[in-house]
Scaffold this motif. Sequence first.
Motif, PDB file in Angstrom:
ATOM      1  N   LEU A 178      36.202 -30.611  28.553  1.00 52.08           N
ATOM      2  CA  LEU A 178      37.377 -30.282  29.357  1.00 52.08           C
ATOM      3  C   LEU A 178      38.465 -29.677  28.479  1.00 52.08           C
ATOM      4  O   LEU A 178      38.874 -30.273  27.488  1.00 52.08           O
ATOM      5  N   ASP A 179      38.893 -28.495  28.858  1.00 52.10           N
ATOM      6  CA  ASP A 179      39.974 -27.804  28.152  1.00 52.10           C
ATOM      7  C   ASP A 179      41.222 -28.698  28.170  1.00 52.10           C
ATOM      8  O   ASP A 179      41.659 -29.144  29.231  1.00 52.10           O
ATOM      9  N   PRO A 180      41.803 -29.014  26.985  1.00 54.55           N
ATOM     10  CA  PRO A 180      42.964 -29.927  26.948  1.00 54.55           C
ATOM     11  C   PRO A 180      44.133 -29.423  27.802  1.00 54.55           C
ATOM     12  O   PRO A 180      44.880 -30.224  28.371  1.00 54.55           O
ATOM     13  N   GLU A 181      44.273 -28.102  27.908  1.00 63.71           N
ATOM     14  CA  GLU A 181      45.366 -27.573  28.729  1.00 63.71           C
ATOM     15  C   GLU A 181      45.090 -27.802  30.224  1.00 63.71           C
ATOM     16  O   GLU A 181      46.020 -27.980  31.003  1.00 63.71           O
ATOM     17  N   VAL A 182      43.811 -27.779  30.589  1.00 65.94           N
ATOM     18  CA  VAL A 182      43.448 -28.074  31.981  1.00 65.94           C
ATOM     19  C   VAL A 182      43.737 -29.556  32.253  1.00 65.94           C
ATOM     20  O   VAL A 182      44.292 -29.911  33.309  1.00 65.94           O
ATOM     21  N   LYS A 183      43.402 -30.388  31.293  1.00 65.38           N
ATOM     22  CA  LYS A 183      43.670 -31.823  31.451  1.00 65.38           C
ATOM     23  C   LYS A 183      45.166 -32.067  31.636  1.00 65.38           C
ATOM     24  O   LYS A 183      45.584 -32.861  32.486  1.00 65.38           O
ATOM     25  N   ALA A 184      45.974 -31.365  30.865  1.00 62.89           N
ATOM     26  CA  ALA A 184      47.430 -31.533  30.953  1.00 62.89           C
ATOM     27  C   ALA A 184      47.927 -31.170  32.364  1.00 62.89           C
ATOM     28  O   ALA A 184      48.866 -31.794  32.881  1.00 62.89           O
ATOM     29  N   ILE A 185      47.276 -30.192  32.970  1.00 60.00           N
ATOM     30  CA  ILE A 185      47.663 -29.782  34.327  1.00 60.00           C
ATOM     31  C   ILE A 185      47.323 -30.878  35.345  1.00 60.00           C
ATOM     32  O   ILE A 185      48.099 -31.162  36.252  1.00 60.00           O
ATOM     33  N   VAL A 186      46.171 -31.507  35.156  1.00 61.31           N
ATOM     34  CA  VAL A 186      45.810 -32.626  36.038  1.00 61.31           C
ATOM     35  C   VAL A 186      46.800 -33.775  35.843  1.00 61.31           C
ATOM     36  O   VAL A 186      47.310 -34.353  36.809  1.00 61.31           O
ATOM     37  N   ASP A 187      47.111 -34.080  34.579  1.00 57.26           N
ATOM     38  CA  ASP A 187      48.072 -35.158  34.291  1.00 57.26           C
ATOM     39  C   ASP A 187      49.418 -34.882  34.960  1.00 57.26           C
ATOM     40  O   ASP A 187      50.041 -35.784  35.523  1.00 57.26           O
ATOM     41  N   ALA A 188      49.846 -33.630  34.898  1.00 60.49           N
ATOM     42  CA  ALA A 188      51.144 -33.269  35.490  1.00 60.49           C
ATOM     43  C   ALA A 188      51.109 -33.438  37.006  1.00 60.49           C
ATOM     44  O   ALA A 188      52.087 -33.910  37.614  1.00 60.49           O
TER      45      ALA A 188
END
Lengths: 97, 485
Positions: free
Chosen positions: B272-282
């Motif tokens: 999982l792309d860490p930036e994609v993960k950050a978007i889910v977290d947001a």
Amino acid sequence: MSTIDIDLVARLADLSRLEFSEAEKKTLQGEIGRILDFISVLEEVNTDGVSPMSSTMSAETTRAREDVVTEEDKRDAYLKIAPASEMGFYVVPRVVE
Amino acid sequence: MDLIKLGLKEAADLLKKREISSVELTKACMDRINSRNERLNAFVTITEDKALEMAQRSDKRLKEGNARLIEGVPLGMKDLFCTEGVLTTACSHILDGFVPPYESTVSANLWKAGGVLVGKTNMDEFAMGSSNETSYYGPVRNPWDESRTCGGSSGGSAAAVADYMCMGATGSDTGGSIRQPSAFAGIVGMKPTYGRCSRYGMVAFASSLDQAGAMCRNVEDTALMLRAMSGFDPMDSTSVDMPIENYDQNLDKLTLKGLRIGLPKEYFIKELDPEVKAIVDAAVARFTKEGAEVVEVSLPHTKYAVPVYYIIAPAEATSNLARYDGMRFGLRIEGENLADTYRKSRSKGFGWEVKRRIMIGNYTLSSGYYDAYYTKAQRVRALIAKDFADAFTQCDVIFTPTTPTPAFKLGEKISDPIQMFLNDVFTTGASLAGLPGISVPAGMVGGMPVGIQILGKPFAEQHLLQVAWAHEKMTAFAALDVKAA
């Protein structure tokens, strides 16, 4: 590494009514082998006592209908889109030699 | 007013108020299609005359005060829905010249609600693919970056909606084919519960998984379109006889306080792309701020979903595609005898991906391997479904990324089937379990849109749409505006 015999590739092609060049068979042999490797991971799952699931539908959400004819007769419309038809029939290559 | 940028609901309302006409709206969409389709390849058939005819009929109804739910709104139809009198190929060479003498139920429902057909959208051949590169008519290009895929298999529908060629489009989802392209295009796409939409007249790929759904530029439009297209159909014994709610009317009737959001730990993997993960977290943080609770849930069989899918889907496809024999419709290549004609027609008519899947399907269904592969996959499918059922005792909805990365480059994965399959890692589970899922735009990474997937309990479409709507209201965007790219 799963391998699949080139003769099995040919046999599957025959059953599938598909024809491949020798080079294509080689490519398929490699691709199918890699895919079998990939799906073989399922071997590690314990499925003792688990029934195979063929559908997500349950008896509560489906029902049987009356056993009556619902399709209208559209013979001419269907024959019109056939590659070949004659006198109300599909024309196909000789079936019985 | 920029007509092409109107949403489906917005357009339907303006049409009812007679501030715009269906003919002018349809012409605006046609202009857009004619100027952009050559680049994007979103449509494989453009039905300009039919669209104008339908629009005129809608204008007449609007004038007479007989407007229906979405009267006069231009829609795209994925090329696997049979449309009476309009070429339907599922983007396969083997369906050359196939003009169905009947209409699919989903499309019929949309026309009954007043929809206007602007054309048939591009797709992976028989919906087999995740990048639209297996289409006989060539790949769709992503309007955000033409060197990238717009996903698949409903790539044409995603590009058409994102690029303002129509207000909404149908998709079909077997392992993620609505959700993944929607995420890649920055739009909303919903696959309802298996059984919500009739499969009658939908070119069959994997019958226990195939489900139609709606793709639009915001949640309300998606709700409205889904309401118009779904429902029980006596022609499909797997369609469910349950009432369809007025999905678009109840979107604001949800209290976020106490909503339990499940985050499956197995979905937050190293790929999982860490930036994609950050978007889910947001996205999750937006909900917790409003009083929602986060629950870590476990879907232990997640990593087996893609392998199970790539046994079950080709096995079912093998049977479904046996009907293409060159005898009754589509392409026929004459051979020396009957069997040879079958072989030549099928070999010429099917593309490589389809042929490979037929071979795999016949392998896993053959007597020596049936139990080891096919039955085994069905058993693991049951475990995957049970994982979800267990998780939903602890949470109301599940949030995940829709895809591990934003849209990849055309050509990047097509030569490696396994890499292509892995792109479906977050979407196949819900397909195997038959659950509803929606992908909504949630942010951007490297100039490309990223979607989050919200999964729900069986037949909880209304609830999912409410959650998705709440998210849309909390962000600055509905669909991401492609011109901003």
